[in-house]
Design a protein around this motif. Sequence first.
Motif, PDB file in Angstrom:
ATOM      1  N   GLY A 122      -2.626 -62.338  33.041  1.00 47.38           N
ATOM      2  CA  GLY A 122      -2.119 -60.973  33.044  1.00 47.38           C
ATOM      3  C   GLY A 122      -2.883 -60.014  33.911  1.00 47.38           C
ATOM      4  O   GLY A 122      -2.431 -58.884  34.123  1.00 47.38           O
ATOM      5  N   ARG A 133       2.767 -61.360  30.720  1.00 46.02           N
ATOM      6  CA  ARG A 133       2.586 -60.525  29.546  1.00 46.02           C
ATOM      7  C   ARG A 133       2.002 -61.346  28.408  1.00 46.02           C
ATOM      8  O   ARG A 133       2.215 -62.549  28.320  1.00 46.02           O
ATOM      9  N   ARG A 190       9.405 -63.378  24.571  1.00 44.76           N
ATOM     10  CA  ARG A 190       8.389 -63.716  25.575  1.00 44.76           C
ATOM     11  C   ARG A 190       8.537 -65.163  26.041  1.00 44.76           C
ATOM     12  O   ARG A 190       8.438 -65.451  27.250  1.00 44.76           O
ATOM     13  N   GLN A 226      -1.637 -53.822  23.072  1.00 47.78           N
ATOM     14  CA  GLN A 226      -0.375 -54.414  22.632  1.00 47.78           C
ATOM     15  C   GLN A 226       0.709 -53.349  22.466  1.00 47.78           C
ATOM     16  O   GLN A 226       1.872 -53.571  22.797  1.00 47.78           O
ATOM     17  N   GLU A 231       2.038 -52.435  25.858  1.00 48.82           N
ATOM     18  CA  GLU A 231       2.954 -53.455  26.363  1.00 48.82           C
ATOM     19  C   GLU A 231       4.304 -53.387  25.647  1.00 48.82           C
ATOM     20  O   GLU A 231       5.370 -53.553  26.257  1.00 48.82           O
TER      21      GLU A 231
END
Length: 765
Positions: A476, A482, A489, A733, A736
Amino acid sequence: MTAAVEASRAGRRASSSRPRISLPTKAIGDLLALAVLFATGVITFGSPFGGRPGYVAAASGVLVGAAVAIIGTWRKLPVVAVAVLTVIGYFAFGTAAALPGAGSHGLPTADSLHRLALLSVQSWRDLLTVATPANAFLGPAVAPYLAGLATAVIAVSCALRLRRWVWALAPATAFLIVGILWGTRRAPHAGLLGAVFALAALAWIAWRRHQAVTDLTAEVFGRNRKRSGSSVLSSAAAAAALALAAVGALAATPVLSHGHPRQVLRDRVTPPTDLSAYASPLTGYRYLERDEMKTPLFRVTGLRGSERIQLAVLNSYDGNVYGVAGAAAGFYRIGDKYDSFTPGRGTEQALKLQIMGYDGPWLPGGGDLSALKFTGSGEAAQQNSLYYNPDSGTAVTTATVGKGAAYDVTLTVPQQATAGELRNDVLAPTTMPPETGVPDVIAKLAQSYAGNAGTPYEQLVNIARRLRTTGYYSNGSDGLSRAGHTTERITAMFAGSQIIGDDEQYAVAMALMARQLGTPARVVMGFYPARPASGAPLTVTGAEAHVWVEVDFAKYGWIPFDPTPNHSRVPKVESPTPKPRPKPNVLPPPQAPVHHKDELPQSQSASSGKQKKHKAAAGLTVPWALIGGVAAGAAVVAAPFLLIIGWKSLRRSRRRNRGRLVDRVSNGWSEFVDGARDLGFRTQRNTTRRETAQQIAQRHPTAGSVAVAERVDASVYGSGEPSTQEVEAMWQQIDEALGGMRASVPAWRRLLSHISLRSLAGGRR
């Protein structure tokens, strides 16, 4: 004649006015019989405590309870007074009998009295959920002490005070049953104890019936029992009956004792430790491998080569996170030693670990443990809150470990198997918990990646090789990968032109593919040093954190597989060279006519000079005035929007950097919800974080809102204050997740969200 009758009646009235239970005769016999009955129950408490501590606690409770009952009978106290005296006896002698380490030379203290009050309820659960022997823990011994105290008070009081003395057998039987149910499966003398109890009870009943007949005869015929030899004969009969009970029990032992393990409550009770209160360590893997790449996490001594250092085993997937469920979630509280009924296969290894930069409840160095003893700072609290799961080999201390903590661990390293041996092995019949939220792409690719392999081992090798050779590694830092392993994901990982991820994504993908093929696979997070060791101290950094897959084989147990590509295999990023742009052909301006000074009059020349200056000034003033006016108008129009953006930026900075660490975690969730509100989401009143996250996930399924809520709840409601690293990882987190949520809406909606007043004005929460 009349005088004789009156004398006889007076004698009977005097006889009836005396106590029906003569302490020198009946009471001694009753107490002896009850002593034998309760002794069988005391012996049953030896197995869960490894001998003496269980005997002392149970016997002390019986003695204190008997003393309270005798005092109550002697002073003819009411039931309420006996109950109060029982409570006083519990606290007065409980420290010395069951909590010797909590008092001062056996005397009660404020701390020990507080613990006794709590353990009167909690010790029953603790005795069932700790690993045996339980003498390593402070608290479970209260259960046999309290059981002996309560049942002895009731039994002795019934025997000495009630006409229906046979009720005394009920509490004595209950004490024996409690000792059996709260004991262990190992009961080599179970038949002997049962025979002694049964024969002693029968002998006591027979003796009591004989005493009843004797009393009735004395009352009818007015005989003085004190002057007769009946009391002596009754006592001799009682002693003979008890002796006969003991001899009969010894004779029946070979028949009744077969050495079979008994059924006990600890086999039916699920340990109360709920690991859902702790975030899955896999959610913090990206932080370890990237942000803590060069940070020394811990130092280990005793490694013989490039062995893997296990941190946590995860066997359950719910579409958001890989966690623990089923047998792997059953954590038992253990002491510095663990008594396993099924010893591991392999060689024993002793490791010394000193924590440096690592912080958390999960202990590096797990596996098939036989001993784990803390030696560093905070050792008492860490040892008292140590839990272990024998199914996964994971160790956890709810007190957490940090810088300065140290411990010694002894574990069994499994034997190494060759590829040829594994090809001939079959999968173990291991029951795995169900999984939900598996991406559709995983089910489609599982059989394709496994190929036409003929054995389970070859299928797994093909899947791991395919992921290593076709995928690319990125942690990342280059912006191409990610964090996380949610359904979205993993789906996005295989949807692009290149498969890009790190250990977290590749291990989860392989484990899910293996599960689709019916293979018992699990995800393991831990460390394996880049260089081998030979027993010397070795410092482990975040760069050596890894995630791999393990599969259970029938003969060789859990075998590791590594599906992650080499770190040097980075994604291919093409940046095309821009083509040169041709310059436009610009025609030269026409030449101005040339005038000579001598051709114009002086006045005309001067006026023309002034006109040129005025024109030049006007040419400069008009554009700047226009630009200034436009800028001022734009500033007036943009001022409210800039104020909103600045206000939100200031609010975010305060939430992230002010207050306690746990408050920053809660503030992070507020920042996430406010971001959703600015995008049009309307929160409901009186909903939990997880309920709100599920509602957000319906509008923005790719944001990973449920994983954010679970992590925030784990930090807020977990034991202890979260660390600074955990708070920063949580905010990362959240950032993101906010990015994923904004990416799921059109560009104009994203732009409006930055100047939206919904989160500033509040709303229904």
